[in-house]
Design an enzyme around this catalytic site. Structure first.
Site, PDB file in Angstrom:
ATOM      1  N   SER C  24     -10.275 -14.270   5.604  1.00  0.00           N
ATOM      2  CA  SER C  24     -10.813 -15.328   5.543  1.00  0.00           C
ATOM      3  C   SER C  24     -10.517 -15.167   3.792  1.00  0.00           C
ATOM      4  O   SER C  24     -10.083 -14.931   3.191  1.00  0.00           O
ATOM      5  CB  SER C  24     -12.238 -14.525   5.234  1.00  0.00           C
ATOM      6  N   LEU C  76     -16.138 -16.403  -4.456  1.00  0.00           N
ATOM      7  CA  LEU C  76     -16.579 -16.743  -2.932  1.00  0.00           C
ATOM      8  C   LEU C  76     -17.438 -18.598  -3.677  1.00  0.00           C
ATOM      9  O   LEU C  76     -18.399 -18.693  -2.908  1.00  0.00           O
ATOM     10  CB  LEU C  76     -17.763 -16.091  -3.096  1.00  0.00           C
ATOM     11  N   CYS C 133     -18.933  -6.508  -2.274  1.00  0.00           N
ATOM     12  CA  CYS C 133     -19.198  -7.449  -3.279  1.00  0.00           C
ATOM     13  C   CYS C 133     -20.546  -6.115  -3.976  1.00  0.00           C
ATOM     14  O   CYS C 133     -20.667  -5.130  -3.231  1.00  0.00           O
ATOM     15  CB  CYS C 133     -20.515  -8.592  -2.676  1.00  0.00           C
ATOM     16  N   ASN C 195      -8.927  -5.931   2.277  1.00  0.00           N
ATOM     17  CA  ASN C 195      -9.570  -6.601   1.650  1.00  0.00           C
ATOM     18  C   ASN C 195      -8.494  -6.570   0.708  1.00  0.00           C
ATOM     19  O   ASN C 195      -7.707  -5.770   0.094  1.00  0.00           O
ATOM     20  CB  ASN C 195     -11.175  -6.695   0.485  1.00  0.00           C
ATOM     21  N   GLY C 220      -1.695 -10.315  -0.907  1.00  0.00           N
ATOM     22  CA  GLY C 220       0.552 -10.866  -0.666  1.00  0.00           C
ATOM     23  C   GLY C 220       1.004  -9.441  -0.257  1.00  0.00           C
ATOM     24  O   GLY C 220       0.813  -7.797  -0.219  1.00  0.00           O
ATOM     25  N   GLY C 254      -2.844  -7.911   5.220  1.00  0.00           N
ATOM     26  CA  GLY C 254      -2.672  -7.230   4.246  1.00  0.00           C
ATOM     27  C   GLY C 254      -0.921  -7.630   4.125  1.00  0.00           C
ATOM     28  O   GLY C 254      -0.006  -6.768   4.235  1.00  0.00           O
ATOM     29  N   GLY C 255      -0.822  -8.785   2.900  1.00  0.00           N
ATOM     30  CA  GLY C 255       0.658  -9.352   3.057  1.00  0.00           C
ATOM     31  C   GLY C 255       1.341  -9.411   4.122  1.00  0.00           C
ATOM     32  O   GLY C 255       2.909  -9.069   4.290  1.00  0.00           O
ATOM     33  N   THR C 277      -3.161 -14.567   2.230  1.00  0.00           N
ATOM     34  CA  THR C 277      -1.950 -15.238   0.991  1.00  0.00           C
ATOM     35  C   THR C 277      -1.000 -16.210   1.877  1.00  0.00           C
ATOM     36  O   THR C 277       0.099 -17.151   1.546  1.00  0.00           O
ATOM     37  CB  THR C 277      -1.208 -14.283   0.253  1.00  0.00           C
TER      38      THR C 277
HETATM   39  C1  LIG Z   1      -8.234 -16.874  -2.415  1.00  0.00           C
HETATM   40  C2  LIG Z   1      -8.060 -15.809  -2.113  1.00  0.00           C
HETATM   41  C3  LIG Z   1      -9.636 -15.220  -1.709  1.00  0.00           C
HETATM   42  C4  LIG Z   1     -10.302 -14.908  -0.280  1.00  0.00           C
HETATM   43  N1  LIG Z   1     -11.293 -15.334  -0.159  1.00  0.00           N
HETATM   44  C5  LIG Z   1     -11.967 -14.122   0.916  1.00  0.00           C
HETATM   45  C6  LIG Z   1     -13.283 -14.021   1.380  1.00  0.00           C
HETATM   46  O1  LIG Z   1     -13.945 -14.853   1.182  1.00  0.00           O
HETATM   47  N2  LIG Z   1     -13.528 -13.035   2.107  1.00  0.00           N
HETATM   48  C7  LIG Z   1     -12.889 -12.105   2.743  1.00  0.00           C
HETATM   49  O2  LIG Z   1     -13.324 -10.794   3.367  1.00  0.00           O
HETATM   50  N3  LIG Z   1     -11.805 -11.996   1.699  1.00  0.00           N
HETATM   51  C8  LIG Z   1     -11.324 -13.109   0.962  1.00  0.00           C
HETATM   52  N4  LIG Z   1      -9.338 -12.773   0.518  1.00  0.00           N
HETATM   53  C9  LIG Z   1      -9.464 -11.583   1.470  1.00  0.00           C
HETATM   54  C10 LIG Z   1      -8.328 -11.770   2.570  1.00  0.00           C
HETATM   55  O3  LIG Z   1      -8.928 -12.313   3.157  1.00  0.00           O
HETATM   56  C11 LIG Z   1      -7.306 -10.814   2.772  1.00  0.00           C
HETATM   57  O4  LIG Z   1      -8.313  -9.928   2.917  1.00  0.00           O
HETATM   58  C12 LIG Z   1      -6.671 -10.133   1.741  1.00  0.00           C
HETATM   59  O5  LIG Z   1      -6.278 -11.854   0.942  1.00  0.00           O
HETATM   60  C13 LIG Z   1      -5.038  -9.363   2.217  1.00  0.00           C
HETATM   61  O6  LIG Z   1      -4.597  -9.952   2.939  1.00  0.00           O
HETATM   62  P1  LIG Z   1      -3.026 -11.251   2.601  1.00  0.00           P
HETATM   63  O7  LIG Z   1      -2.648  -9.563   1.326  1.00  0.00           O
HETATM   64  O8  LIG Z   1      -1.927 -11.140   4.174  1.00  0.00           O
HETATM   65  O9  LIG Z   1      -3.237 -12.196   2.037  1.00  0.00           O
HETATM   66  C14 LIG Z   1      -9.496 -13.921  -0.047  1.00  0.00           C
HETATM   67  C15 LIG Z   1      -8.109 -13.874  -0.369  1.00  0.00           C
HETATM   68  C16 LIG Z   1      -7.466 -14.241  -0.941  1.00  0.00           C
HETATM   69  C17 LIG Z   1      -6.340 -14.768  -1.612  1.00  0.00           C
END
Ligand SMILES: Cc1cc2nc3c(=O)[nH]c(=O)nc-3n(C[C@H](O)[C@H](O)[C@H](O)COP(=O)(O)O)c2cc1C
Ligand SMILES: Cc1cc2nc3c(=O)[nH]c(=O)nc-3n(C[C@H](O)[C@H](O)[C@H](O)COP(=O)(O)OP(=O)(O)OC[C@H]3O[C@@H](n4cnc5c(N)ncnc54)[C@H](O)[C@@H]3O)c2cc1C
Ligand SMILES: Cc1cc2nc3c(=O)[nH]c(=O)nc-3n(C[C@H](O)[C@H](O)[C@H](O)COP(=O)(O)OP(=O)(O)OC[C@H]3O[C@@H](n4cnc5c(N)ncnc54)[C@H](O)[C@@H]3O)c2cc1C
Ligand SMILES: Cc1cc2nc3c(=O)[nH]c(=O)nc-3n(C[C@H](O)[C@H](O)[C@H](O)COP(=O)(O)O)c2cc1C
Ligand code: FES
Ligand code: FES
Lengths: 334, 276, 334, 276
Positions: C24, C76, C133, C195, C220, C254-255, C277
């Site tokens: 998300s 958000l 939140c 998250n 990331g 996560g990454g 990411t």
């Molecule tokens: C720019 C951005 C916006 C995000 N917005 C949301 C969101 O609206 N709701 C949510 O549950 N997680 C949100 N996340 C968290 C991601 O869904 C994910 O849990 C987190 O980035 C870890 O994964 P990643 O390292 O692969 O990015 C957001 C992450 C990023 C980087």
């Protein structure tokens, strides 16, 4: 302009010539670095985590590289407190290095015994209590994540030594501010943070964790934004704010690779910093951080580095403030 | 550690050779290292090429984070050059394999204890497996030059994995080649060939061995049986290369740990327990 | 060998063709990616966090790059639930994409209202509750770090919808296993983690946090080892172990940058994974992860990807076990 | 976004020019991008050079993690080449400044909305500040070729910061140069020179502007006063470049946010609020 004043006062008479130290476990007992540069040019050297009895450490593999970081599970390999006192501290002390001894135990009683043995040892400037060890007495409870246990441990050490006590906090908690308050309440003269974050890497070909012990502690640049924020939080939890210092000094660390990184911690609220993993990549890093901080002060007309402590908190607008409540300052959950 | 000699040097790539199989050989201009290094020692190489000096402070690239250990396989103090050879295993070696002439790499070294032998041990047999031949090439050349009689027994998986073999011709008194599949030289494992050689050829004063863990365990076993003095050069994952991180532990026979970077990488076979 | 079976059952009838989704907030509402590849080739698409009322988001700067990671504080930004239902979901649904809607509220009542509005909306396959939140009703307490509040929130949503409920856990806690147990007890059909981790970067020249809001969420590759370990912990906390599945499926993230990374999560205990990411760096990543997992299964003779879930736990020796107690498995504190 | 046209392409460096002050200009062979790109569009460049294809999957280098946006300052569909120009600001640009001919970089693009003008707007004035001239060079060449009358007003801090000026000679009808310190061209800020030009020179049908935030705010102010249609190309920190991360927000006059990557980077001046 006069030389900037880099000295920092960490409480109970522990005054460092400058705010830069080595982080425990990343500079051994100083012997290797001493061959490369004059260790007296650092604020202090924090030696490898020391336990009551000698420990041979964990089976290899003990480290694994991760993106911009590394996981380690060394297993506190060290020759034991008696040998450290007899053979490791004297050469450093004779040379005039400010030595901080990092200790680790299984129970408040063990920390107390370690502190007792260090009390009065010539050349020991301070004790750093590494409280991230699993507590065997309390059925595996971790001292570093339970405020009462942490306070009990600090109190036990406090009662047997007049040396400055630095308590090294674990970042693996919901609210590190509460931990900081607990240990300061129990008599800590300063807090240091962060220790490593618990993590794991899995070998997908062999379908098992890479480290022999499974989990390890994450250090290096990857954790820097998390560590800076925890310092920021602790500064506030200890009453620091716009123009107000925290109740006790904070030693910040976690992914510091150069002077710019170190300044992030100082501006967030750290009075001093420690260089850890960076020393593996470049053994002269801590020295370069000292020089870089001095240059920064000159360039910006800063008279004393202590004027920078927490300065970013002053600048931060209402939004940061509002965001950063008692509960540890969650951002809005993205 | 020969810590007195540890420097942070810049190695300018003067030659970069690559083969299809992910092998590479870099010749680097690094005069201080070239002058100091002894056979068996290694350097810790930062895998990111340096950028222009004025931009270097800006360019923090922390992934991969750690330097990688590489043995020095040749050093020429006059030209100020050292050579490294390697194979692509993971991301660090893959990056080094892409090095181009003119690029500069940060080096820490020379590091570790070199191969040390009394003059009396005249007849040497170098036993190498795969990329493990790297430190032996440097050792062979130097020991031959200082009057030892040096023979080599190098083993590889298959013909296309043969590396460093040709250059032994310049200094080796005896040359034995083996591959596991028989596609080049003798068919078989180096340890088996070694056992036969020791039986047939008669006296060897010391074995210098480097290669994968299984091979080293077998070779040291053969040497022990034959009561031949044996030095091994070990590889372990290394965080720092100079003794401060405690990551490169290798078991000693008494169950404690030695550090490969400062107590080694060269050990007398009996100092380490290669079975754990 | 037959094609490996990549399908995964996430409970309450939510069966995905393969275990890979978008995370998300990292794929908008799917529109941009839909132009690049067929979104039906992914297990599911989790759309941007949606709130009751439209939100315009935080002032810029909203992102800052950190070593192998990034901090974000987007705030958000979204058009609000009604607009999402009216305009964003229908095109995806018509096309046959499995859509999971991520919702965020200030209070259990808000989550309930969001869930109520989504119940019965054609094309919504599941709801993901983002519980990181701050809770305004409870004086800034954070739902994602308080087990009782989290359970109350899940219960409230549970009571008004028959859609599968995935609860997205915050990693900023001492023991994420306890959070997982709480939300599963309250009716979560699956949990997703992690998250972002709360962090901060400071502009040392201007002496203030870089993000307009100060703090941000770290995502990331930098966080991958931490996230893998939290999945490992949650798998155990939910009763998973050698050969035993966890009480509910886990969605790990996560990454994740490629299939190898995704497999780390699956082997640690995740039934499915989400790519976040990485999509910013390469919009085709999620698709490549699907393909890479399929190739891995073929190469290793794995018949069904679900056979890999938690497989590294089985391999892990007694030492990992012993290390990894009820209290969250601290390593030994280096 | 012209999302239909977004591709992941490999750009082979065919030419890499550098100047002492950290300026660089890369010519890349990337035929698909060269064919599709329109003036004002940009590419997201991965700052790590690609390694050999068979090793690329091994080599995960995630620091710096994010791609960097760069405007296309020239495109030659026949030769299949594009050019980027940049200056060293932080770590990403410092890495790109070190690019060598023969290296290959991953590109995403072309991205963003191009400069769009009705034919009737014949007399164009391109107002650039510093490196902001990059997209204007491409726009100027193309609009001149399609029959517009194009003049340029480029401003720089000082003479040694002048970049991209020479090449405007090939297509610009009028050329005005200003530096803040007067070391080259007229002394003063572009916005001041612009005000005077508009008063003196008479009718301009559209201004196309790109440069630092302060300059753009001033230039759009002058254009508004003079009631000249004005397009601005904006720069914001970008996470993705194609509309999914919501990081590149720019305020609209109504207080909501537009995305620079997909709603821009080219905006009509009145669409955005450059004062916040
Ligand atoms: C720019 C951005 C916006 C995000 N917005 C949301 C969101 O609206 N709701 C949510 O549950 N997680 C949100 N996340 C968290 C991601 O869904 C994910 O849990 C987190 O980035 C870890 O994964 P990643 O390292 O692969 O990015 C957001 C992450 C990023 C980087
Ligand atoms: C003293 C010494 C001398 C040496 N001399 C030489 C020499 O002369 N020549 C030479 O070629 N080598 C030499 N080596 C070995 C060399 O240092 C290593 O090959 C090199 O460090 C490997 O680094 P890498 O980045 O390529 O691999 P790494 O990235 O460190 O990975 C190594 C392997 O592990 C795998 N891996 C890593 N993480 C994971 C994960 N999470 N899941 C699954 N798999 C994973 C990788 O895919 C790879 O195959 C020497 C080592 C020592 C200690
Ligand atoms: C559509 C578009 C088109 C563009 N076209 C061009 C073009 O044609 N040519 C061009 O040159 N540029 C162009 N840019 C700008 C270019 O993208 C940026 O200059 C580039 O991304 C900067 O990346 P960097 O890695 O060099 O700097 P970054 O590392 O992103 O840092 C930027 C600056 O911030 C500082 N910084 C970062 N973190 C910190 C910290 N924690 N504390 C203190 N300081 C910090 C750095 O030191 C540096 O000075 C364009 C941008 C956009 C949006
Ligand atoms: C290999 C290694 C060993 C460590 N050993 C100890 C130790 O014995 N005691 C301790 O308190 N911290 C230990 N640490 C933690 C560091 O002192 C430091 O808190 C942490 O690594 C974060 O800083 P860094 O990111 O700069 O390395 C160790 C860290 C590493 C990497
Ligand atoms: S590699 Fe660090 S101690 Fe040996
Ligand atoms: S850069 Fe990601 S939305 Fe614009």
């Amino acid at each position: 302009m006069a030389l900037p004043d880099l000295s920092v006062d960490l409480g109970r008479g522990l005054v460092l010539a400058n705010p830069v130290m080595t982080a425990s476990g990343t500079c051994g007992f100083g012997e290797e670095l001493a061959r490369l540069f004059d260790l007296r040019r650092l604020g202090a050297v924090v030696i490898k985590g020391t336990t009551l009895r000698p420990r041979s450490g964990n089976p290899p593999p003990r480290v694994v590289e991760t993106p911009a970081g590394m996981l380690n599970s060394i297993g506190l390999q060290n020759p034991g407190i008696d040998q450290v006192i007899a053979a490791k501290i004297p050469p450093l002390a004779r040379y005039g290095v400010t030595v901080i001894v990092n200790i680790a135990g299984d129970s408040p009683a063990e920390y107390q015994e370690l502190a007792r043995r260090l009390d009065g040892v010539p050349g020991v400037a301070a004790i750093e209590l590494n409280i991230s060890c699993p507590n065997v007495d309390r059925g595996g409870m971790v001292i570093g994540t339970h405020p009462e246990l942490a306070a009990e441990t600090v109190g036990a050490a406090r009662s047997v030594t007049s040396l400055p006590l630095i308590v090294k906090l674990s970042p693996n908690v919901t609210d590190i501010g509460i931990m900081a308050q607990a240990v300061v309440g129990a008599g800590a003269d300063a807090v240091s943070l962060v220790n490593t974050f618990t993590g794991m890497a899995i070998d997908v070909e062999r379908r098992r964790p890479i480290l022999a012990r499974g989990v390890g502690g994450l250090s290096g640049p990857a954790i820097r934004p998390l560590a800076v924020y925890q310092v920021w939080q602790v500064f506030r939890a200890l009453g620091g704010g716009r123009g107000r210092p925290a109740r006790v000094p904070i030693i910040g660390m976690g992914g510091i690779m150069n002077a710019r990184d170190a300044l992030e911690f100082i501006l967030a609220g750290a009075s001093a910093v420690a260089v850890g993993t960076a020393t593996f990549v470049d053994p002269w890093t801590a020295l370069e951080v000292v020089e870089g901080i001095e240059q920064y002060c000159r360039r910006h007309g800063v008279q004393a580095v202590r004027d920078l402590v927490g300065a970013a908190q002053e600048a931060a607008g209402a939004e940061v403030e509002q965001h950063d409540g008692e509960q540890g300052g969650e951002h809005d959950g993205e | 550690m020969n810590a007195e000699t540890l420097v942070k040097a810049v190695g300018l790539v003067t030659r970069a050779e690559r083969s299809g199989r992910g092998f590479f050989r870099l010749t680097l201009h690094a005069p201080e290292v070239a002058r100091k290094v002894q056979p068996g020692q290694f350097v810790m190489v930062a895998v990111h090429p340096l950028v222009a000096a004025e931009a270097e402070s800006l360019v923090a690239r922390w992934d991969p984070l750690l330097r990688r250990p590489f043995s020095i396989c040749r050093a020429d103090a006059n030209r100020g050059e050292i050579a490294l050879m390697g194979e692509t295993r993971g991301r660090g070696s893959a990056l080094l394999a892409a090095a181009l002439p003119g690029q500069r790499y940060s080096l820490l070294g020379p590091l570790g204890r070199p191969f040390r032998l009394e003059r009396a041990r005249r007849r040497l047999l170098l036993v190498g497996g795969g990329m493990g031949v790297a430190p032996l090439l440097f050792a062979g050349e130097r020991f031959a030059a200082s009057g030892h009689e040096v023979s080599v027994l190098f083993g590889y998986r298959t013909q296309s994995a043969v590396v460093g073999w040709e250059e032994t011709a310049a200094w080796a008194a005896g040359r034995y080649l083996a591959t596991e599949d028989g596609s080049a030289g003798e068919k078989g494992l180096v340890s088996d060939v070694l056992r036969r050689l020791l039986a047939e050829r008669g006296k060897v004063d010391a074995i210098l061995a480097c290669g994968p863990p299984g091979m080293l365990a077998a070779v040291t076993g053969v040497a022990r049986e034959a009561r031949v003095h044996c030095l091994v050069s070990l590889e372990r994952a290394m965080g720092c290369g100079f003794g401060v991180c405690l990551s490169c532990a290798v078991a000693r026979p008494d169950g404690t740990y030695a550090l490969v970077c400062t107590d080694g990488p060269v050990f007398a076979a009996e100092e380490v327990d290669l079975t754990v």
